[in-house]
Design a protein around this motif. Structure first.
Motif, PDB file in Angstrom:
ATOM      1  N   GLU A 251      76.187  -9.690 -19.495  1.00 26.69           N
ATOM      2  CA  GLU A 251      75.801  -9.427 -17.978  1.00 26.69           C
ATOM      3  C   GLU A 251      75.593  -8.325 -17.393  1.00 26.69           C
ATOM      4  OE1 GLU A 251      77.162 -12.290 -15.011  1.00 26.69           O
ATOM      5  OE2 GLU A 251      76.614 -13.268 -17.489  1.00 26.69           O
ATOM      6  N   SER A 254      71.223  -8.360 -18.033  1.00 27.25           N
ATOM      7  CA  SER A 254      70.978  -9.071 -16.796  1.00 27.25           C
ATOM      8  C   SER A 254      70.628  -8.727 -15.911  1.00 27.25           C
ATOM      9  CB  SER A 254      71.048 -10.765 -16.985  1.00 27.25           C
ATOM     10  OG  SER A 254      71.055 -11.808 -18.040  1.00 27.25           O
ATOM     11  N   THR A 255      71.776  -7.951 -15.342  1.00 27.08           N
ATOM     12  CA  THR A 255      71.763  -7.283 -14.274  1.00 27.08           C
ATOM     13  C   THR A 255      70.492  -6.587 -14.483  1.00 27.08           C
ATOM     14  OG1 THR A 255      73.980  -7.579 -13.694  1.00 27.08           O
ATOM     15  CG2 THR A 255      72.854  -6.291 -12.338  1.00 27.08           C
TER      16      THR A 255
END
Length: 280
Positions: A251, A254-255
């Motif tokens: 996560e 991806s951010t």
């Protein structure tokens, strides 16, 4: 000294597990077996000798040959197994463990698993089980043949020698036990703190590095790379993390960079003084 004692304890425990497997599952169900134990089973079929004594005599003779040909390092890694294995068999034979498994298939599975676990512990601690390994190592020294091929050939010959006094079920289940032995042994040898390795390619490598060291509390190594298409210099981020951190890490990457490319692979064992900051 503490490390040596742990290794000796692991070798002793490994020999105990192998002896338990042979005494409780292999011999009571008449399963074929390779190695020096298989040779001993052939010998005890024709000579009135206790199996532990036959194993001790054969392993002792092979130990002497191996020590003379292969040197002190071989002797040091093998002497404990040469004595501990038959001694453990002799003790375990006095216990009521021969009836633990009534089913032949269950006996083959348990026998192979325990033998594999024991052999894996011995090899993981830097020891050697001796036995027919000596024949393969001596042949390799003088003939330069592949050790694995020699070991398989020796085991196949020893198993074939047991065919005249074994039925087809005992032969097939013995081969099953040996297959399980190999699988479990290989797993135990690389057993450790299983981790996940990430190799991250991104133009935002500096930001990703900072977040890994800060928010994720993990170690990171920067690798210089050259991009294949543009031929420009860049850096990749390499880190090893526990499995529970994989999803937060995904996560986070991806951010920071939705176009980042990363590779995830399993690592069998990680050794470091401080896993939170240093990576092996």
């Amino acid at each position: 000294m503490g490390t040596h004692l742990r290794h000796l304890a692991a070798i002793a425990l490994g020999n105990l597990l192998v002896a338990f497997a042979v005494t409780a599952f292999i011999v009571p169900h008449g399963l074929v077996l390779g190695g020096s134990t298989g040779i001993s089973l052939v010998v005890t079929h024709f000579a009135p000798l206790p199996l532990p004594l036959a194993v001790l005599i054969i392993n002792g003779a092979l130990f002497v040959i191996g020590s003379a040909v292969l040197g002190r390092s071989f002797a040091a890694s093998t002497i404990l197994s040469t004595v501990a294995y038959p001694l453990a068999m002799a003790v375990l034979e006095t216990l009521p463990i021969a009836e633990l498994a009534q089913d032949h298939v269950l006996a083959a599975i348990c026998g192979g698993a325990f033998m594999g676990a024991g052999a894996g512990l011995i090899l993981r601690a830097g020891g050697s089980s001796g036995g027919t390994d000596v024949i393969a190592l001596v042949a390799h020294k003088y003939l330069h043949a592949n050790v694995s091929v020699l070991l398989w050939g020796i085991d196949a010959f020893v198993i074939a020698c047991q065919f005249p006094f074994s039925n087809s079920e005992q032969i097939l289940l013995g081969i099953l036990a040996l297959s399980l032995l190999t699988i479990v042994m290989n797993r135990v040898m690389v057993m450790g703190r299983s981790q996940v390795q990430l190799l991250i390619f991104s133009s935002e490598y500096e930001r990703i590095r900072e977040l890994i060291l800060g928010e994720q509390d993990a170690g990171a190594t920067m690798l210089p790379i050259e991009q294949g298409y543009t031929r420009t210099d860049s850096k990749a981020v390499l880190c090893v993390i526990p499995r529970r951190k994989l999803w937060p890490m995904r996560e986070m990457i991806s951010t920071v960079d939705p176009h980042a490319f990363w590779v995830i692979s399993e690592v069998s064992e990680v050794r470091a003084r401080e896993l939170g900051r240093r990576m092996a």
